[in-house]
Design an enzyme around this catalytic site. Structure first.
Site, short mmCIF file in Angstrom:
data_model
loop_
_atom_site.label_atom_id
_atom_site.label_comp_id
_atom_site.label_asym_id
_atom_site.label_seq_id
_atom_site.Cartn_x
_atom_site.Cartn_y
_atom_site.Cartn_z
N LEU A 174 3.31 12.39 1.68
CA LEU A 174 4.69 12.91 1.63
C LEU A 174 5.09 13.53 2.97
O LEU A 174 4.23 13.96 3.74
CB LEU A 174 4.78 13.94 0.51
CG LEU A 174 4.51 13.37 -0.89
CD1 LEU A 174 4.18 14.46 -1.89
CD2 LEU A 174 5.72 12.55 -1.37
N LYS A 177 -6.06 17.76 12.23
CA LYS A 177 -4.95 16.80 12.37
C LYS A 177 -3.83 17.38 13.24
O LYS A 177 -3.25 16.68 14.08
CB LYS A 177 -4.45 16.43 10.97
CG LYS A 177 -3.15 15.68 10.92
CD LYS A 177 -3.25 14.28 11.48
CE LYS A 177 -1.89 13.56 11.35
NZ LYS A 177 -1.82 12.37 12.17
P1 NAD Z 1 7.95 8.30 5.14
O1 NAD Z 1 9.16 9.13 5.15
O2 NAD Z 1 8.01 6.88 5.62
O3 NAD Z 1 7.30 8.27 3.65
C1 NAD Z 1 7.36 9.32 2.77
C2 NAD Z 1 7.64 8.77 1.38
O4 NAD Z 1 7.71 9.88 0.48
C3 NAD Z 1 8.99 8.05 1.29
O5 NAD Z 1 8.82 6.79 0.65
C4 NAD Z 1 9.84 9.00 0.44
O6 NAD Z 1 10.82 8.31 -0.36
C5 NAD Z 1 8.80 9.68 -0.39
N1 NAD Z 1 9.23 10.97 -0.93
C6 NAD Z 1 9.98 11.93 -0.33
N2 NAD Z 1 10.16 12.97 -1.16
C7 NAD Z 1 9.52 12.66 -2.31
C8 NAD Z 1 9.35 13.34 -3.55
N3 NAD Z 1 9.88 14.55 -3.77
N4 NAD Z 1 8.64 12.73 -4.52
C9 NAD Z 1 8.11 11.48 -4.31
N5 NAD Z 1 8.24 10.79 -3.16
C10 NAD Z 1 8.94 11.38 -2.18
O7 NAD Z 1 6.86 9.12 5.98
P2 NAD Z 1 5.48 8.58 6.60
O8 NAD Z 1 5.69 8.23 8.04
O9 NAD Z 1 4.88 7.60 5.66
O10 NAD Z 1 4.64 9.93 6.60
C11 NAD Z 1 4.03 10.45 5.43
C12 NAD Z 1 3.07 11.56 5.86
O11 NAD Z 1 2.05 10.99 6.71
C13 NAD Z 1 3.74 12.66 6.69
O12 NAD Z 1 3.18 13.90 6.34
C14 NAD Z 1 3.43 12.27 8.12
O13 NAD Z 1 3.43 13.41 8.98
C15 NAD Z 1 2.06 11.67 7.97
N6 NAD Z 1 1.69 10.67 8.99
C16 NAD Z 1 2.57 9.72 9.44
C17 NAD Z 1 2.16 8.82 10.40
C18 NAD Z 1 3.08 7.74 10.94
O14 NAD Z 1 2.77 7.16 12.00
N7 NAD Z 1 4.18 7.43 10.28
C19 NAD Z 1 0.84 8.85 10.88
C20 NAD Z 1 -0.05 9.78 10.37
C21 NAD Z 1 0.39 10.70 9.43
#
Ligand code: NAD
Length: 296
Positions: free
Chosen positions: A65, A171
């Site tokens: 999330l 992290k």
């Molecule tokens: P994203 O926004 O693409 O995905 C998050 C998902 O959570 C979305 O599909 C959204 O609809 C859903 N969501 C939001 N609120 C919600 C709720 N209340 N209930 C259920 N679902 C809900 O983000 P991401 O890039 O996939 O990142 C997710 C996590 O991973 C973050 O904490 C980010 O910091 C971490 N992260 C991201 C990356 C990257 O390169 N994108 C790399 C490492 C870590």
């Protein structure tokens, strides 16, 4: 195999959940975005109407999330939170949320005999798809042994300690460095291009020299030089990571001079291009200031 729950199937959670399906796990999914859940429904995963419903179907629930507030809400919030599920025994947080929320949520879940694992990941969307993420884990050793085979689906595991939040601290340290590399690389690239250097030549020189870093080796060649700005990580999320890191350091009495500057650069990028912009837009801020385009 028992049903595994997955809440949040976005840029990272989507490919990670998909790898679990490929490995033969049965999944129960929830995301606020119906669009994000669609491919999973098509592949036969169960679709739930709330986190609580997922936690009533699955003993183990993974979450991926965006922010600490959303993690807190999904885990503990009202009737719909994971804490109210009838089956859940373990929640594994793959998000980057910082050690503070990890300790808070772990404590509240423990009162209901639900375990908590921090497991932030690094390696971006490419690593999530390929199963080559760095997976940082903190949880009791015994739990680590139990989840290790499943977590290996995502990449290489690093045990960071038993205390909730330890993996989150690791992290945050990594992400501050990655963002600092983006900012500093954007600065020198803008300067080099303004001086008349070819952007591709300058990146090649740095990559064969002592200044090479994750921005010169990956982000610039992949998303900035080709002008796609689609690395797959949102500015708002990078800002959140750096802010959490600097705040943690401040709380421990560790000054972070460079960290503070990186945070401000992300705040500027967010103000200029929006929280949903790709974080490679940091380079666009420098381009605007320098009056150049970093392309090649
Ligand atoms: P994203 O926004 O693409 O995905 C998050 C998902 O959570 C979305 O599909 C959204 O609809 C859903 N969501 C939001 N609120 C919600 C709720 N209340 N209930 C259920 N679902 C809900 O983000 P991401 O890039 O996939 O990142 C997710 C996590 O991973 C973050 O904490 C980010 O910091 C971490 N992260 C991201 C990356 C990257 O390169 N994108 C790399 C490492 C870590």
């Amino acid at each position: 195999m028992a049903v595994v729950g997955f809440v949040g199937v976005g840029r990272m959670g989507g490919p990670m959940a998909s790898r679990l399906l490929d490995a033969g796990y049965e999944l129960c999914i929830y995301d606020v975005s119906p669009e994000a859940m669609k491919p999973f429904a098509e592949r036969g995963a169960q679709i739930a109407a709330s986190p609580a419903e997922v936690a009533s179907q699955a003993k183990i629930v993974l979450i991926s999330l965006p922010t600490p507030d959303i993690v807190r809400e999904v885990a503990l919030g009202g009737n719909a939170g994971l804490i109210n599920g009838s089956s859940v025994k373990l929640v594994i947080d793959l998000s980057t949320t910082g050690p503070g929320v990890a300790a808070e949520v772990a404590g509240k879940l423990a009162q209901r005999r639900i375990g908590w694992v921090d497991s932030p990941v690094s390696g971006g969307v490419t690593g999530a798809k390929a199963g080559t993420l760095a997976v940082m884990v903190s949880c009791p050793k015994k739990v680590y042994g139990e989840i290790e085979p499943m977590m290996k689906t995502f990449g290489k595991l690093f045990f960071a300690g038993e205390k909730p939040g330890m993996a989150q601290t690791a992290k945050l340290a990594n992400n501050l460095l990655a963002a600092a590399a983006m900012v500093a690389t954007s600065e020198v690239m803008a300067m080099g291009v303004k001086a008349g250097l070819d952007a591709k030549v300058l990146i090649d020189i740095i990559n064969a020299s002592s200044g090479r870093n994750s921005a010169t080796q990956d982000k610039f060649p992949r998303a900035i030089l080709p002008r796609t700005f689609d690395f797959g990580f949102a500015t708002g999320l990078s800002y959140k990571d750096v802010r959490l890191c600097v705040e943690e350091a401040e709380a421990m009495g560790v000054p972070m001079v460079v960290g503070g500057a990186v945070r401000e650069m992300l705040a500027i990028t967010r103000a200029r291009f929006g929280a949903d912009s790709d974080f490679t837009h940091i380079a666009k801020v420098l381009e605007e200031w320098a009056g150049v385009e970093i392309k090649g």
